[in-house]
Motif scaffolding. Structure first.
Motif, PDB file in Angstrom:
ATOM      1  N   MET A 130       5.939 -22.906  47.757  1.00  0.00           N
ATOM      2  CA  MET A 130       6.134 -23.946  48.758  1.00  0.00           C
ATOM      3  C   MET A 130       5.225 -23.584  49.921  1.00  0.00           C
ATOM      4  SD  MET A 130       8.763 -25.816  47.526  1.00  0.00           S
ATOM      5  CE  MET A 130      10.072 -26.386  48.589  1.00  0.00           C
ATOM      6  N   ARG A 131       4.306 -24.500  50.260  1.00  0.00           N
ATOM      7  CA  ARG A 131       3.334 -24.177  51.300  1.00  0.00           C
ATOM      8  C   ARG A 131       3.643 -24.896  52.592  1.00  0.00           C
ATOM      9  NH1 ARG A 131      -1.716 -24.503  47.692  1.00  0.00           N
ATOM     10  NH2 ARG A 131      -1.489 -22.524  46.593  1.00  0.00           N
ATOM     11  N   CYS A 132       3.333 -24.216  53.692  1.00  0.00           N
ATOM     12  CA  CYS A 132       3.495 -24.820  55.002  1.00  0.00           C
ATOM     13  C   CYS A 132       2.163 -25.476  55.398  1.00  0.00           C
ATOM     14  CB  CYS A 132       3.877 -23.768  56.028  1.00  0.00           C
ATOM     15  SG  CYS A 132       3.899 -24.441  57.703  1.00  0.00           S
ATOM     16  N   PRO A 133       2.155 -26.813  55.631  1.00  0.00           N
ATOM     17  CA  PRO A 133       0.902 -27.487  55.973  1.00  0.00           C
ATOM     18  C   PRO A 133       0.431 -27.129  57.396  1.00  0.00           C
ATOM     19  CG  PRO A 133       2.731 -29.030  56.081  1.00  0.00           C
ATOM     20  CD  PRO A 133       3.298 -27.739  55.575  1.00  0.00           C
ATOM     21  N   ALA A 134       1.308 -26.578  58.221  1.00  0.00           N
ATOM     22  CA  ALA A 134       0.931 -26.270  59.605  1.00  0.00           C
ATOM     23  C   ALA A 134       0.307 -24.877  59.722  1.00  0.00           C
ATOM     24  CB  ALA A 134       2.155 -26.370  60.515  1.00  0.00           C
ATOM     25  N   CYS A 135       0.989 -23.850  59.205  1.00  0.00           N
ATOM     26  CA  CYS A 135       0.498 -22.484  59.415  1.00  0.00           C
ATOM     27  C   CYS A 135      -0.030 -21.846  58.136  1.00  0.00           C
ATOM     28  CB  CYS A 135       1.581 -21.607  60.039  1.00  0.00           C
ATOM     29  SG  CYS A 135       2.854 -21.081  58.890  1.00  0.00           S
ATOM     30  N   GLY A 136       0.139 -22.499  56.981  1.00  0.00           N
ATOM     31  CA  GLY A 136      -0.442 -22.001  55.742  1.00  0.00           C
ATOM     32  C   GLY A 136       0.398 -20.967  55.000  1.00  0.00           C
ATOM     33  N   MET A 137       1.564 -20.640  55.530  1.00  0.00           N
ATOM     34  CA  MET A 137       2.374 -19.647  54.829  1.00  0.00           C
ATOM     35  C   MET A 137       2.869 -20.204  53.488  1.00  0.00           C
ATOM     36  SD  MET A 137       5.435 -17.270  56.239  1.00  0.00           S
ATOM     37  CE  MET A 137       6.956 -17.822  55.495  1.00  0.00           C
ATOM     38  N   SER A 138       2.918 -19.325  52.473  1.00  0.00           N
ATOM     39  CA  SER A 138       3.442 -19.716  51.162  1.00  0.00           C
ATOM     40  C   SER A 138       4.770 -19.014  50.921  1.00  0.00           C
ATOM     41  CB  SER A 138       2.467 -19.321  50.053  1.00  0.00           C
ATOM     42  OG  SER A 138       1.305 -20.133  50.113  1.00  0.00           O
ATOM     43  N   GLY A 139       5.732 -19.768  50.403  1.00  0.00           N
ATOM     44  CA  GLY A 139       7.022 -19.180  50.023  1.00  0.00           C
ATOM     45  C   GLY A 139       7.147 -19.197  48.512  1.00  0.00           C
ATOM     46  N   TYR A 140       7.379 -18.022  47.924  1.00  0.00           N
ATOM     47  CA  TYR A 140       7.474 -17.901  46.468  1.00  0.00           C
ATOM     48  C   TYR A 140       8.938 -17.764  46.056  1.00  0.00           C
ATOM     49  CZ  TYR A 140       2.499 -17.179  46.874  1.00  0.00           C
ATOM     50  OH  TYR A 140       1.185 -17.359  47.161  1.00  0.00           O
ATOM     51  N   PRO A 141       9.230 -18.041  44.777  1.00  0.00           N
ATOM     52  CA  PRO A 141      10.621 -17.880  44.330  1.00  0.00           C
ATOM     53  C   PRO A 141      11.116 -16.467  44.607  1.00  0.00           C
ATOM     54  CG  PRO A 141       9.343 -19.029  42.669  1.00  0.00           C
ATOM     55  CD  PRO A 141       8.367 -18.560  43.711  1.00  0.00           C
ATOM     56  N   ARG A 142      12.327 -16.370  45.089  1.00  0.00           N
ATOM     57  CA  ARG A 142      12.897 -15.066  45.378  1.00  0.00           C
ATOM     58  C   ARG A 142      13.273 -14.372  44.078  1.00  0.00           C
ATOM     59  NH1 ARG A 142      17.633 -15.894  49.616  1.00  0.00           N
ATOM     60  NH2 ARG A 142      17.684 -17.938  48.650  1.00  0.00           N
ATOM     61  N   LEU A 143      12.980 -13.105  43.999  1.00  0.00           N
ATOM     62  CA  LEU A 143      13.350 -12.331  42.825  1.00  0.00           C
ATOM     63  C   LEU A 143      13.718 -10.938  43.309  1.00  0.00           C
ATOM     64  CD1 LEU A 143      13.540 -12.878  39.853  1.00  0.00           C
ATOM     65  CD2 LEU A 143      11.210 -12.079  39.580  1.00  0.00           C
ATOM     66  N   ALA A 144      14.974 -10.583  43.157  1.00  0.00           N
ATOM     67  CA  ALA A 144      15.447  -9.297  43.658  1.00  0.00           C
ATOM     68  C   ALA A 144      15.625  -8.324  42.494  1.00  0.00           C
ATOM     69  CB  ALA A 144      16.774  -9.474  44.394  1.00  0.00           C
ATOM     70  N   PRO A 145      14.736  -7.313  42.371  1.00  0.00           N
ATOM     71  CA  PRO A 145      14.886  -6.363  41.265  1.00  0.00           C
ATOM     72  C   PRO A 145      16.103  -5.464  41.473  1.00  0.00           C
ATOM     73  CG  PRO A 145      13.073  -5.720  42.701  1.00  0.00           C
ATOM     74  CD  PRO A 145      13.579  -7.040  43.214  1.00  0.00           C
ATOM     75  N   ALA A 146      16.820  -5.252  40.393  1.00  0.00           N
ATOM     76  CA  ALA A 146      17.982  -4.363  40.431  1.00  0.00           C
ATOM     77  C   ALA A 146      17.905  -3.444  39.217  1.00  0.00           C
ATOM     78  CB  ALA A 146      19.276  -5.161  40.402  1.00  0.00           C
ATOM     79  N   ILE A 147      18.251  -2.182  39.404  1.00  0.00           N
ATOM     80  CA  ILE A 147      18.297  -1.276  38.261  1.00  0.00           C
ATOM     81  C   ILE A 147      19.729  -1.247  37.716  1.00  0.00           C
ATOM     82  CG2 ILE A 147      16.361   0.168  38.990  1.00  0.00           C
ATOM     83  CD1 ILE A 147      19.890   1.516  39.288  1.00  0.00           C
ATOM     84  N   ILE A 148      19.828  -0.994  36.423  1.00  0.00           N
ATOM     85  CA  ILE A 148      21.124  -0.735  35.813  1.00  0.00           C
ATOM     86  C   ILE A 148      20.925   0.461  34.906  1.00  0.00           C
ATOM     87  CG2 ILE A 148      20.693  -2.518  34.058  1.00  0.00           C
ATOM     88  CD1 ILE A 148      23.799  -2.886  34.004  1.00  0.00           C
ATOM     89  N   VAL A 149      21.827   1.424  34.988  1.00  0.00           N
ATOM     90  CA  VAL A 149      21.585   2.681  34.284  1.00  0.00           C
ATOM     91  C   VAL A 149      22.841   3.172  33.581  1.00  0.00           C
ATOM     92  CG1 VAL A 149      21.962   3.972  36.434  1.00  0.00           C
ATOM     93  CG2 VAL A 149      20.785   5.083  34.528  1.00  0.00           C
ATOM     94  N   LEU A 150      22.648   3.543  32.313  1.00  0.00           N
ATOM     95  CA  LEU A 150      23.732   4.190  31.576  1.00  0.00           C
ATOM     96  C   LEU A 150      23.457   5.686  31.601  1.00  0.00           C
ATOM     97  CD1 LEU A 150      26.294   3.530  29.921  1.00  0.00           C
ATOM     98  CD2 LEU A 150      24.916   3.957  27.888  1.00  0.00           C
ATOM     99  N   VAL A 151      24.351   6.434  32.264  1.00  0.00           N
ATOM    100  CA  VAL A 151      24.189   7.879  32.371  1.00  0.00           C
ATOM    101  C   VAL A 151      24.921   8.538  31.209  1.00  0.00           C
ATOM    102  CG1 VAL A 151      24.540   9.913  33.822  1.00  0.00           C
ATOM    103  CG2 VAL A 151      24.089   7.685  34.888  1.00  0.00           C
ATOM    104  N   ARG A 152      24.176   9.387  30.486  1.00  0.00           N
ATOM    105  CA  ARG A 152      24.759  10.057  29.320  1.00  0.00           C
ATOM    106  C   ARG A 152      25.035  11.517  29.636  1.00  0.00           C
ATOM    107  NH1 ARG A 152      21.432   7.997  24.033  1.00  0.00           N
ATOM    108  NH2 ARG A 152      21.185   5.802  24.598  1.00  0.00           N
ATOM    109  N   ARG A 153      26.095  12.022  29.078  1.00  0.00           N
ATOM    110  CA  ARG A 153      26.437  13.435  29.242  1.00  0.00           C
ATOM    111  C   ARG A 153      26.956  13.921  27.903  1.00  0.00           C
ATOM    112  NH1 ARG A 153      30.641  15.950  33.761  1.00  0.00           N
ATOM    113  NH2 ARG A 153      30.199  18.141  33.315  1.00  0.00           N
ATOM    114  N   GLY A 154      26.091  14.578  27.143  1.00  0.00           N
ATOM    115  CA  GLY A 154      26.472  14.949  25.788  1.00  0.00           C
ATOM    116  C   GLY A 154      26.792  13.699  24.995  1.00  0.00           C
ATOM    117  N   ARG A 156      29.189  11.703  25.701  1.00  0.00           N
ATOM    118  CA  ARG A 156      29.902  10.748  26.546  1.00  0.00           C
ATOM    119  C   ARG A 156      28.932   9.994  27.437  1.00  0.00           C
ATOM    120  NH1 ARG A 156      35.707  11.960  27.211  1.00  0.00           N
ATOM    121  NH2 ARG A 156      36.194  13.622  25.739  1.00  0.00           N
ATOM    122  N   ALA A 157      29.404   8.862  27.951  1.00  0.00           N
ATOM    123  CA  ALA A 157      28.578   8.081  28.878  1.00  0.00           C
ATOM    124  C   ALA A 157      29.453   7.593  30.034  1.00  0.00           C
ATOM    125  CB  ALA A 157      27.931   6.895  28.176  1.00  0.00           C
ATOM    126  N   LEU A 158      28.794   7.360  31.152  1.00  0.00           N
ATOM    127  CA  LEU A 158      29.473   6.973  32.383  1.00  0.00           C
ATOM    128  C   LEU A 158      29.611   5.450  32.457  1.00  0.00           C
ATOM    129  CD1 LEU A 158      30.496   7.311  35.250  1.00  0.00           C
ATOM    130  CD2 LEU A 158      28.181   7.819  35.983  1.00  0.00           C
TER     131      LEU A 158
END
Ligand SMILES: [Zn+2]
Length: 276
Positions: A130-154, A156-158
């Motif tokens: 989405m572009r601003c016709p006045a100042c030229g700024m562009s807005g892109y789709p928001r994408l928030a990276p998130a990690i997900i982790v399975l912790v292993r112990r022998g 067993r897992a957490l």
């Protein structure tokens, strides 16, 4: 398997009826059988709250998404269903495309004005912005990276019960990546913050778009290094080391959390890993 080609506008010569994804907040309009109600807004007598968003071509058919205000009802024979709930019943490709529709509709309706100068924005024709016709700024789709982790112990897992889970369920730990952080650093930090445990060897496994509301989940496995479980009581209410043959309720198939858990269960069954 259907082939989806994303694009910001219909290619020249794209004809025939379009496939529509009608979105109301995190919900999609479905038929009484629970499949996508793929009609155009005009056919259903509905008026979108912003210009529709082109998604791309699905097996040669143009796909569009349109958003509606919270109070909008469809025809009596159709119903709104939460995207989250549809994950358990729709094929993965269809659900992923619906998630794309929900995210892009939400982006379009929350970027109607420039964040820098307040001028009304315009949809770019050559890229997803989405572009601003006045100042030229562009807005892109928001994408928030998130990690997900399975912790292993022998062997067993957490798995932990998060505060925001619906009902009693145990899953891998997850959290958003912070500015200036690598994915691996986010893994170390989240596990330490949420349950007080140090890990080593974070290893990438797989990723998944997670449109609630605009994340991508990046899945890791890691090995326990030191520390005993101390749930933070804020995000995490309860956490335990589980055996693969004695699991609590876990997330449904199709989720990346479940993929990580299933991979681990298969490894234990096959005798892979298992180092303490
Ligand atoms: Zn501006």
């Amino acid at each position: 398997m259907p082939t989806f080609v994303p694009d910001v506008g219909p290619p020249p010569g794209a004809g025939g009826p379009s496939r529509w994804y009608l979105v109301r907040q995190g919900e999609l309009l479905t038929t009484s059988e629970g499949t996508l109600a793929a009609n155009s807004p005009e056919e259903l007598g509905l008026v979108p709250d912003a210009p529709p968003v082109f998604l791309g071509m699905l097996d040669g058919q143009p796909c569009w998404a349109a958003g509606f205000d919270r109070g909008v009802e469809g025809p009596a024979e159709l119903r709104w269903q939460e995207l989250r709930a549809l994950g358990a019943v729709w094929p993965a490709e269809e659900w992923t495309l619906a998630g794309r529709a929900v995210q892009l509709v939400e982006w379009a309706r929350t970027h109607r004005f420039c964040g820098r100068c307040g001028t009304a924005t315009e949809r770019a024709l050559d890229e997803r912005s989405m572009r601003c016709p006045a100042c030229g700024m562009s807005g892109y789709p928001r994408l928030a990276p998130a990690i997900i982790v399975l912790v292993r112990r022998g062997e067993r897992a957490l798995l932990a019960q998060g505060r925001r889970f619906r009902g009693r369920m145990f899953s891998a730990l997850a959290g958003f990546v912070e500015p200036g952080e690598t994915l691996e650093e986010a893994v170390h930090r989240e596990v330490l913050e949420e349950v007080g445990v140090r890990v080593r060897q974070p290893r990438y496994v797989a990723s998944q778009p997670w449109p609630f509301p605009h994340s991508v989940m990046i899945g890791f496995s890691a090995e326990w290094e030191s520390g005993e479980l101390k749930p933070d009581g804020e995000e995490i209410l309860e956490a335990h080391w589980w055996r693969a043959d004695d699991l609590p309720p876990v997330p449904p198939p199709l989720s990346i959390a479940r993929r990580l858990i299933d991979d681990w269960v298969a490894d234990v069954r096959d005798g892979v890993g298992g180092r303490a």
